[in-house]
Write an enzyme that holds these catalytic residues in place. Structure first.
Site, short mmCIF file in Angstrom:
data_model
loop_
_atom_site.label_atom_id
_atom_site.label_comp_id
_atom_site.label_asym_id
_atom_site.label_seq_id
_atom_site.Cartn_x
_atom_site.Cartn_y
_atom_site.Cartn_z
N GLY A 11 0.54 -1.38 0.00
CA GLY A 11 0.05 -0.05 -0.04
C GLY A 11 0.88 1.14 0.09
O GLY A 11 1.99 1.33 0.66
N ARG A 72 0.72 -4.96 -5.01
CA ARG A 72 0.99 -6.17 -4.05
C ARG A 72 1.03 -7.37 -5.16
O ARG A 72 0.29 -7.72 -5.94
CB ARG A 72 -0.41 -6.46 -3.50
CG ARG A 72 -0.81 -5.04 -2.50
CD ARG A 72 -1.91 -5.52 -1.44
NE ARG A 72 -2.29 -4.28 -0.84
CZ ARG A 72 -1.84 -3.68 0.08
NH1 ARG A 72 -0.61 -4.03 0.37
NH2 ARG A 72 -2.47 -2.59 0.46
N ASP A 103 4.83 -4.46 5.81
CA ASP A 103 5.17 -5.81 6.27
C ASP A 103 5.34 -6.79 5.10
O ASP A 103 6.25 -7.82 5.13
CB ASP A 103 4.41 -6.33 7.42
CG ASP A 103 2.99 -6.63 7.38
OD1 ASP A 103 2.56 -6.19 6.14
OD2 ASP A 103 2.23 -7.11 8.25
N THR A 125 4.26 3.05 5.53
CA THR A 125 3.01 2.32 5.56
C THR A 125 2.32 3.43 6.51
O THR A 125 2.87 3.80 7.64
CB THR A 125 2.89 0.95 6.15
OG1 THR A 125 1.57 0.58 6.34
CG2 THR A 125 3.67 0.47 7.35
N ASP A 127 0.14 2.21 8.27
CA ASP A 127 -0.62 1.58 9.58
C ASP A 127 0.44 1.65 10.99
O ASP A 127 -0.06 1.30 11.64
CB ASP A 127 -0.65 0.04 8.98
CG ASP A 127 -1.60 -0.05 7.96
OD1 ASP A 127 -2.47 0.82 7.77
OD2 ASP A 127 -1.42 -1.10 7.25
N ASP A 129 2.71 -0.19 11.66
CA ASP A 129 2.79 -1.59 12.22
C ASP A 129 3.82 -1.98 12.04
O ASP A 129 4.01 -3.61 12.19
CB ASP A 129 1.32 -2.41 11.93
CG ASP A 129 1.25 -2.74 10.21
OD1 ASP A 129 2.41 -1.72 9.40
OD2 ASP A 129 0.79 -3.42 9.67
N ARG A 171 -5.23 -1.85 9.09
CA ARG A 171 -5.22 -3.44 8.96
C ARG A 171 -5.43 -3.99 10.10
O ARG A 171 -6.38 -3.89 10.91
CB ARG A 171 -3.95 -3.88 8.30
CG ARG A 171 -4.04 -5.12 7.54
CD ARG A 171 -2.44 -5.42 6.99
NE ARG A 171 -2.58 -4.73 5.83
CZ ARG A 171 -2.87 -5.02 4.56
NH1 ARG A 171 -3.45 -6.23 4.26
NH2 ARG A 171 -2.46 -4.24 3.50
O1 F6P Z 1 -1.48 -1.53 4.75
C1 F6P Z 1 -2.12 -0.11 4.14
C2 F6P Z 1 -3.57 -0.23 4.16
O2 F6P Z 1 -4.21 0.96 3.72
C3 F6P Z 1 -4.47 -0.65 5.25
O3 F6P Z 1 -4.67 0.12 6.19
C4 F6P Z 1 -5.45 -1.35 4.60
O4 F6P Z 1 -6.44 -2.43 5.27
C5 F6P Z 1 -5.04 -1.98 3.44
O5 F6P Z 1 -3.75 -1.02 3.00
C6 F6P Z 1 -6.01 -1.89 2.12
O6 F6P Z 1 -5.43 -2.17 0.83
P1 F6P Z 1 -5.87 -2.18 -0.39
O7 F6P Z 1 -5.48 -0.80 -0.94
O8 F6P Z 1 -5.08 -3.16 -1.25
O9 F6P Z 1 -7.40 -2.32 -0.50
#
Ligand code: F6P
Length: 319
Positions: A11, A72, A103, A125, A127, A129, A171
């Site tokens: 992300g 991803r 991560d 990120t 998050d 985390d 997340r």
């Molecule tokens: O890791 C960053 C994040 O924005 C999280 O907070 C969220 O759960 C996830 O990515 C959403 O991912 P995507 O953009 O692939 O839907």
């Protein structure tokens, strides 16, 4: 090392561009060539790699998103995918790689490290985390975006004397919810790292209303449940009407704050220093405002801990 690579993965987060800029400028300053890998590990597997110059990273320090694009990548979770990546790096004469991401990105960097290819992880990120650092690039900007939203929602909540549930990202981590809830004066904050007591939440909301409070703000981390699910249980439990606001991907965009730009510049630059010192397999971070680095394999095994003292404080201040 005379030639290194840089990629962003997972992300996106505001400040990734500032980190890429720091990697490129720091390396070139020390006569090391830099190659940008586009579209994260996908681009690595497909050889989407280009030389970056000083000007390639001009005019990006203040921009959200990532100039290198991101993805991803399922294939990179396999050993075959990782081998293809290493072959591409070797074919381009790239001797070490800086991976900026969360991560999942670190897991990719760890896999390359285990196969003998030197990587350094930079935590990017929203998050917050990532183990081995107190702060990740993008977290501060995301917090400010959430706080701006909470302040605006508070206006309409007060006018209508309503209770609002605001669902935030993160997340499996509660940092965005906790910090934004504390800074935004939320009455209740729900994080995945702690249990919540529905009776206590309901009695807190009711006593606030009895004292004449004109609004209530509840911040729910997505790792606990969705805002809609929580609204449903409040309705069932206490017949409370609420409105739900899901902030979503707005939290990932926008111009990075000064704090994120400075953090990204420091971490990106440190990653290059480590590669120049011949140290691969590291993850950089910040602790007590000092730059630190850990073995990336050990870092990934460390737990991410949310600040439970801060959580306790948020409860004390929102009586
Ligand atoms: O890791 C960053 C994040 O924005 C999280 O907070 C969220 O759960 C996830 O990515 C959403 O991912 P995507 O953009 O692939 O839907």
């Amino acid at each position: 090392m005379k030639r290194i690579g840089v990629l962003t993965s997972g992300g996106d987060a505001p400040g990734m561009n500032a980190a890429v800029r720091a990697v490129v400028r720091k390396a070139i300053y020390h006569n090391v060539e830099v190659y940008g890998v586009y579209q994260g590990y996908n681009g690595l597997i497909n050889g989407n790699i280009e030389k970056l110059e000083l000007g390639s990273v001009g005019d990006i320090i203040h921009r959200g998103g990532t100039k290198l694009y991101t993805a991803r990548c399922e294939e990179f979770k396999t050993r075959e995918g990782q081998q293809k990546g290493i072959e591409q790096l070797k074919a381009h004469g790239i001797e070490g790689l800086v991976v900026i991401g969360g991560d999942g990105s670190y897991r990719g960097a760890k896999a390359l490290t285990e196969q003998g290819y030197p990587c350094v992880g930079v935590p990017g990120t929203i998050d917050n985390d990532i183990p081995g650092t107190e702060l990740t690039i993008g977290f501060d900007t995301a917090l400010n975006t959430v706080i701006d939203a909470i302040d605006k929602i508070r206006d309409t909540a007060t006018s209508h004397e309503r209770t609002f549930i605001i669902e935030v990202m993160g997340r499996n981590a509660g940092d965005i919810a906790l910090w934004s809830g504390l800074a935004g004066g939320a009455e209740t904050i729900l994080i995945p790292e702690d249990n919540y007591d529905m009776d206590e939440i309901v009695s807190r909301l009711k006593s606030g209303q009895e004292r004449g409070k004109k609004h209530s703000i509840i911040v729910v981390a997505e790792g606990v449940m969705s805002g809609d699910e929580f609204a449903k249980s409040l309705k069932e439990k206490a017949n409370l009407e609420t409105r739900v606001s899901v902030l979503g991907h707005i939290q990932r965009g926008g111009s990075p704050t000064a704090a994120d730009r400075v953090l990204a510049s420091r971490l990106g630059s440190r990653a290059v220093e480590l590669l120049m010192e011949g140290k691969g397999g590291r993850a950089v971070g910040i602790e007590k405002n000092e730059l630190v680095d850990y073995d990336i394999i050990e870092a990934l095994a460390m737990p991410h801990v949310v600040d439970l003292d801060m959580y306790k404080l948020s409860k004390e201040l929102s009586i």
